[in-house]
Motif scaffolding. Structure first.
Motif, short mmCIF file in Angstrom:
data_model
loop_
_atom_site.label_atom_id
_atom_site.label_comp_id
_atom_site.label_asym_id
_atom_site.label_seq_id
_atom_site.Cartn_x
_atom_site.Cartn_y
_atom_site.Cartn_z
N UNK A 3 43.69 49.97 32.85
CA UNK A 3 43.53 48.61 32.91
C UNK A 3 42.32 48.19 33.11
N UNK A 4 41.98 47.05 32.65
CA UNK A 4 40.57 46.49 33.03
C UNK A 4 40.96 45.09 33.81
N UNK A 5 40.17 44.72 34.78
CA UNK A 5 40.64 43.37 35.31
C UNK A 5 39.07 42.63 35.36
N UNK A 6 39.20 41.25 35.02
CA UNK A 6 37.75 40.54 35.06
C UNK A 6 38.37 39.18 35.51
N UNK B 260 38.67 29.93 34.81
CA UNK B 260 39.04 29.59 36.13
C UNK B 260 38.63 30.88 36.88
N UNK B 261 37.39 30.85 37.62
CA UNK B 261 37.11 31.90 38.31
C UNK B 261 37.76 32.35 39.50
N UNK B 262 39.02 31.61 39.72
CA UNK B 262 40.02 32.01 40.93
C UNK B 262 40.88 32.99 40.32
N UNK B 263 40.95 33.20 39.00
CA UNK B 263 42.01 33.94 38.25
C UNK B 263 41.67 35.25 37.85
#
Length: 194
Positions: A85-88, A93-96
């Motif tokens: 998985x990659x997470x960004x 919405x920079x909070x998410x």
């Protein structure tokens, strides 16, 4: 032999569903372990593989599989370390945090789906009309449980804004067509909650 009371039939159906769920969970745990994953990590992989809706953010993913957001975050971090998985940070919405399967994660999710072939084979052994009736009954049950809040997220026809039922006819207004019971969807990418 005395017939069962009416509520006993519902209890037997629930017991049968519980037995199937238990067998599926045991199968999924064995498959997860064979790939060095936890059952929760498998749930996250398969949910991400199903695609939107909802958007692949940690909060909605956690709600869909019924865990807290910190629990989902920890499992996603582990999947990221394994290269699945990659997470960004979400650009809108920079909070998410937005999550996506890597090619290796997508391949593994496909392999995990294939590991359920024993269940698929058992269902395919039933007459096609029985399969369609089962699908329709299960979708009705899911819709009822969504209505009571027991299921948080559902992408089925019966919980969709585009679905209409007239007697025994199922209609999707999005595509403007009637659907046979066998054509009803459990996971529709165009789903809009009713």
């Amino acid at each position: 032999m005395k017939p069962d009371r009416p509520e006993a039939l519902a209890e037997k159906v629930l017991a049968a569903l519980d037995r199937l769920a238990r067998a599926h969970r045991i199968n999924r745990q064995a498959n997860a372990g064979a790939h060095g994953l936890s059952p929760l990590q498998v749930e996250l992989l398969t949910t991400l593989a199903e695609g939107p809706p909802p958007r692949a953010h940690v909060g909605p993913l956690a709600a869909e599989i019924g865990v807290t957001q910190p629990t989902a975050t920890d499992s996603l971090a582990s999947l990221e370390q394994k290269g699945l998985v990659t997470r960004r940070r979400d650009t809108a919405d920079s909070r998410r945090t937005s999550c996506q399967l890597t090619p290796a994660g997508r391949r593994l999710a496909r392999n995990l789906d294939r590991a359920d072939t024993g269940f698929v084979t058992a269902i395919e052994a039933l007459p096609r009309d029985t399969q369609a009736d089962m699908l329709e009954a299960l979708l009705n049950l899911i819709a009822h449980l969504v209505g009571t809040g027991a299921i948080a997220i559902s992408r089925t026809c019966f919980t969709c804004h585009h679905y209409q039922r007239k007697g025994t006819t199922h209609t999707c207004t999005l595509i403007g067509a009637d659907l046979a019971a066998a054509d009803l969807r459990v996971n529709c990418p165009e789903h809009q909650p009713a």
